[in-house]
Every structure is written in structure tokens, then in C-alpha cells.
Design an enzyme around this catalytic site. Structure first.
Site, mmCIF file in Angstrom:
data_model
loop_
_atom_site.group_PDB
_atom_site.id
_atom_site.type_symbol
_atom_site.label_atom_id
_atom_site.label_comp_id
_atom_site.label_asym_id
_atom_site.label_seq_id
_atom_site.Cartn_x
_atom_site.Cartn_y
_atom_site.Cartn_z
ATOM 1 N N HIS A 199 -1.696 -12.524 1.638
ATOM 2 C CA HIS A 199 -1.376 -12.234 3.090
ATOM 3 C C HIS A 199 -2.147 -13.228 3.817
ATOM 4 O O HIS A 199 -2.787 -13.142 4.801
ATOM 5 C CB HIS A 199 -1.852 -10.763 3.725
ATOM 6 C CG HIS A 199 -3.124 -10.287 3.264
ATOM 7 N ND1 HIS A 199 -4.118 -11.015 3.076
ATOM 8 C CD2 HIS A 199 -3.395 -9.154 2.824
ATOM 9 C CE1 HIS A 199 -5.194 -10.185 2.648
ATOM 10 N NE2 HIS A 199 -4.603 -8.884 2.324
ATOM 11 N N LYS A 234 -7.329 -7.075 -8.388
ATOM 12 C CA LYS A 234 -7.574 -7.386 -6.966
ATOM 13 C C LYS A 234 -9.179 -7.327 -6.638
ATOM 14 O O LYS A 234 -9.752 -6.747 -6.819
ATOM 15 C CB LYS A 234 -6.841 -6.014 -5.969
ATOM 16 C CG LYS A 234 -7.241 -6.154 -4.700
ATOM 17 C CD LYS A 234 -6.409 -7.102 -3.925
ATOM 18 C CE LYS A 234 -6.833 -7.543 -2.284
ATOM 19 N NZ LYS A 234 -5.582 -7.360 -1.366
ATOM 20 N N HIS A 287 0.802 -1.209 -0.113
ATOM 21 C CA HIS A 287 -0.005 0.098 -0.145
ATOM 22 C C HIS A 287 0.975 1.148 -0.026
ATOM 23 O O HIS A 287 1.583 1.427 0.983
ATOM 24 C CB HIS A 287 -0.938 0.077 1.192
ATOM 25 C CG HIS A 287 -1.921 -1.168 1.332
ATOM 26 N ND1 HIS A 287 -3.161 -1.160 0.890
ATOM 27 C CD2 HIS A 287 -1.766 -2.237 1.806
ATOM 28 C CE1 HIS A 287 -3.581 -2.449 0.720
ATOM 29 N NE2 HIS A 287 -2.682 -3.033 1.568
ATOM 30 N N HIS A 291 -8.037 -10.794 -1.525
ATOM 31 C CA HIS A 291 -8.259 -10.651 -0.071
ATOM 32 C C HIS A 291 -9.057 -11.873 0.369
ATOM 33 O O HIS A 291 -10.460 -11.790 0.250
ATOM 34 C CB HIS A 291 -8.609 -9.311 0.428
ATOM 35 C CG HIS A 291 -8.946 -9.280 1.839
ATOM 36 N ND1 HIS A 291 -8.111 -8.191 2.503
ATOM 37 C CD2 HIS A 291 -9.541 -9.649 2.700
ATOM 38 C CE1 HIS A 291 -8.239 -8.485 3.902
ATOM 39 N NE2 HIS A 291 -9.037 -9.250 4.135
HETATM 40 C C1 NCD Z 1 -4.851 -2.600 4.539
HETATM 41 C C2 NCD Z 1 -4.846 -0.862 4.392
HETATM 42 O O1 NCD Z 1 -4.797 -0.452 5.410
HETATM 43 O O2 NCD Z 1 -5.146 -0.594 3.021
HETATM 44 N N1 NCD Z 1 -4.844 -2.853 5.890
HETATM 45 C C3 NCD Z 1 -4.368 -3.941 6.454
HETATM 46 O O3 NCD Z 1 -4.751 -4.175 7.694
HETATM 47 N N2 NCD Z 1 -3.666 -4.868 5.822
HETATM 48 C C4 NCD Z 1 -5.821 -3.302 3.663
HETATM 49 C C5 NCD Z 1 -5.703 -4.494 3.655
HETATM 50 O O4 NCD Z 1 -4.618 -5.055 2.485
HETATM 51 O O5 NCD Z 1 -6.561 -5.500 4.008
HETATM 52 ZN ZN ZN Z 2 -3.059 -5.098 1.963
#
Ligand code: NCD
Ligand code: ZN
Length: 348
Positions: free
Chosen positions: A174, A99, A15, A136
Site C-alpha cells: 500500500h 507479513k 483484510h 507495512h
Molecule cells: C488495516 C486494518 O484495519 O486492519 N487498516 C488500514 O488502515 N489499512 C491495517 C493496515 O493494513 O494497515
Molecule cells: Zn492492510
């Protein structure tokens, strides 16, 4: 002094945000990583090739002079996504992946997918052209316990999708559970998984024991220790289906520290040091390069980076910054809760 030289790593889930935050966080990734899969969950989300092109230009403008970094652009899948736009974006080379956020699963996912049936025309095109889908992997139903959402996603969404579109290339992103590790290890289709730095290093005690610790809150939430161990085993196994996606997700302190704080952990500045430490402790330093630099390009059918990174181990722990300053406010850097002796000495 111990040294390890590996091919320059890539980050297969990142991100970068936008505006001032983008400018502040990007150098921390660009100094260590050659490429990154850029998450499209901006406000508004990056839903079209045209929006991705503009976002890519803003990212490139924020790359500091002398650093070599390539953003790999991703489209945010909605129930209105135009299959023709996805095809054109991929075939032009501008877009690397799409995504899938189940609606409501995480930060800025309100425009995500409610009914898989409604995105089948897009997914069919992607299967045809060999375009990867980043997923996700959590159901969002309020009746499913948050600790079970990933495992239930496998049964309800991921497995049926594989039956319906066996040629679709999917990255289960993840992953946080032994169920996900087992599912990916046993899959016969083109299915890979990314694992974050923080999910390899912390379990749920980090945010729940001894007080509520918002800086360890991310989605999917870290699970119990047995799951973390399964993730470490997968990451250090040398199995090419597992590779690094840091999910480095910066939020300012005011946004983390509130009654309903944001999910996300910012790991870009110390990820490579943390991973070298972890792989050393797992007696698997020889597997680090595969996880950070080789398996991802192989799945995405991209060349391995030409450049190299050297990591150096010092007897004294390395001091990484605790926070970084941004024009929007300070962002805390992930604290791995153990000394880190490794540090990259060559970047771009
Ligand atoms: C991510 C975000 O802040 O954009 N947050 C996270 O906890 N991983 C979003 C995501 O990838 O789920
Ligand atoms: Zn993420």
C-alpha cells in the site's frame, strides 16, 4: 455501451477479519477476485502455520456456494516466529508469504517487530526458499511526522534490508508516496509494490478538508495530490512491479465514528468499478488487466487466473451500496467522490 474483458483479478492485500464480519465481507471480494493475500492481523494475530490452517478453513467455510475464491495465507511476523515453522508452512504450500508489521504501525500490530535484527533468522530462511515478505512500510517513531513515515522507512529499513538480503523477495505494500514509487521503479532486486484503490483516488483533503471524515482515514494516511498522481502514473504505467492490493479493511460504524476511530477503508464492493473509471480517465484502460490480474501472479510465481471478468461502462453512473450490514453493525463502503460508470458483469 463499452465493454472490457480481462483475466479475473486478484487482490494482493486484503483484510477479511473473522467470525460474523468475515461472513459479511467475503462475498464482496469473492464475486470479483479469484485469490487474495489474506492479512493476518486478527486478534490474536495469525502467527503460526497451524493458526493459518485453521483460519483458512474458516475462510473457506464462508465462501458462498458457487463462488470460486482461494485465500492465500500469510503469517504475521513476530520476534518469536520460528524459522522452521515458516519454512514448513511455505514448502507445504499452505503459506504464501510472511507479513512484517513494525510494532504499533497500524490496526492490531502490537505484536509486530521492534528490532529487525531479531527477525533476521526468519528472513534468511525466506530469502533462501524464495518466500515473499509483505511489508507495512512505515516507521513508528513518535518523533517522525506521520506524513513522512513511509519515506523514512525506505531509508531506515527497506534499503538496508535489501543490502543485507538482496535475494529476499519483498512487497512494499500500500505505497502512498512518490518516494516509494521512485524507489521501487529503480530497484534492481526482487522488489514490488501494491497500491490500493483508495490511494489512487483520494488525497489528504478527503479526510481533512471541510470537516474530519473518518471514512477516508486509513494507514498509511493518504498524502498530498502530487503523491496521488505519482501512484496513478505507476499503476497505469504497465510496469510489472506495481499491482493491486486493495487493503480493503472493514470496520463497523461505531468503531470508525469515535474520538479515536479505527484506520481502514472498505473498498471490496466497488474496487473494480473504481479502478476501471480511474484507468479510463488516465487513458490507460489497456493497462488495467496488468495491474489487477497479471503483475501480481508474476511476482508471486503463480499462474494467471483462467477465468475472465467483463466490465461494462454505462452512461448513467452505477449505484454501488453505500453500506453493508453485518451482525456486528453496518460497514460503510468507500465513496470515491466521483461518479463511477463501470461495473463488473461476470464474476466467479
Ligand atoms: C488495516 C486494518 O484495519 O486492519 N487498516 C488500514 O488502515 N489499512 C491495517 C493496515 O493494513 O494497515
Ligand atoms: Zn492492510
Amino acid at each position: 455501451m463499452q465493454k472490457l474483458t480481462i483475466k479475473r483479478p486478484d487482490d494482493w492485500h486484503l483484510h477479511l477479519r473473522d467470525g460474523e464480519m468475515l461472513k459479511a465481507v467475503l462475498p464482496h471480494t469473492a464475486q470479483d477476485f479469484g485469490r487474495a493475500i489474506i492479512m493476518p492481523n486478527l486478534v490474536p494475530p495469525v502467527t503460526t502455520t497451524k493458526m493459518a490452517e485453521a483460519y483458512q478453513a474458516r475462510i473457506m467455510a464462508a465462501v458462498p456456494q458457487g463462488m470460486d475464491f482461494t485465500p492465500l495465507m500469510v503469517l504475521y511476523l513476530t520476534e518469536d516466529t520460528d524459522p522452521a515453522d515458516v519454512r514448513a508452512g511455505f514448502e507445504s504450500g499452505l503459506i504464501t508469504a510472511v507479513k512484517l508489521y513494525p510494532a504499533g504501525a497500524t490496526t492490531n500490530s502490537a505484536s509486530g517487530v521492534r528490532t529487525m535484527e531479531n527477525v533476521m533468522p526468519v528472513l534468511e530462511v525466506m530469502a533462501e526458499i524464495g518466500m515473499p515478505l509483505c511489508v507495512h512500510g512505515e516507521v513508528t517513531d513518535s518523533d517522525i511526522d506521520i506524513f513522512d513515515r513511509e519515506a523514512v522507512f525506505i531509508d531506515r529499513v527497506l534499503d538496508p534490508l535489501g543490502v543485507r538480503l538482496p535475494n529476499l523477495r519483498v512487497v512494499f505494500e500500500h505505497i502512498t508516496t512518490k518516494q516509494a514509487v521512485d524507489y521501487v521503479s529503480q530497484a534492481s532486486r526482487a522488489l514490488a509494490a501494491t497500491i490500493t484503490t483508495h490511494h489512487l483516488m483520494i488525497n489528504r483533503n478527503a479526510y481533512l478538508a471541510g470537516g474530519i471524515k473518518p471514512h477516508y482515514y486509513c494507514l498509511p494516511v493518504a498524502k498530498r495530490e502530487s503523491h496521488r498522481k505519482a501512484l496513478v502514473a505507476a499503476a497505469t504505467s504497465g510496469d510489472p512491479r506495481f499491482f493491486l492490493g486493495t487493503d480493503s479493511a472493514p470496520h463497523t460504524e461505531p468503531n470508525k465514528l469515535q474520538a479515536c476511530g479505527c484506520a481502514g477503508i472498505f473498498t471490496a464492493p466497488n474496487t473494480m468499478g473504481c479502478l476501471a473509471q480511474l484507468f479510463e480517465e488516465a487513458q490507460a484502460l489497456d493497462k488495467l488487466e496488468g495491474f489487477t490480474s497479471l503483475h501480481g501472479p508474476a511476482f508471486y510465481k503463480l499462474p494467471v487466473n483462467d477465468a475472465e471478468m467483463t466490465l461494462v461502462r454505462s452512461d448513467d453512473p452505477v449505484r454501488y451500496p453505500e453500506t453493508i450490514e453485518t451482525a456486528d453493525g453496518p460497514v460503510m463502503v468507500f465513496d470515491p467522490l466521483c461518479p463511477i460508470h463501470w461495473k463488473p458483469v461476470t464474476g466467479a
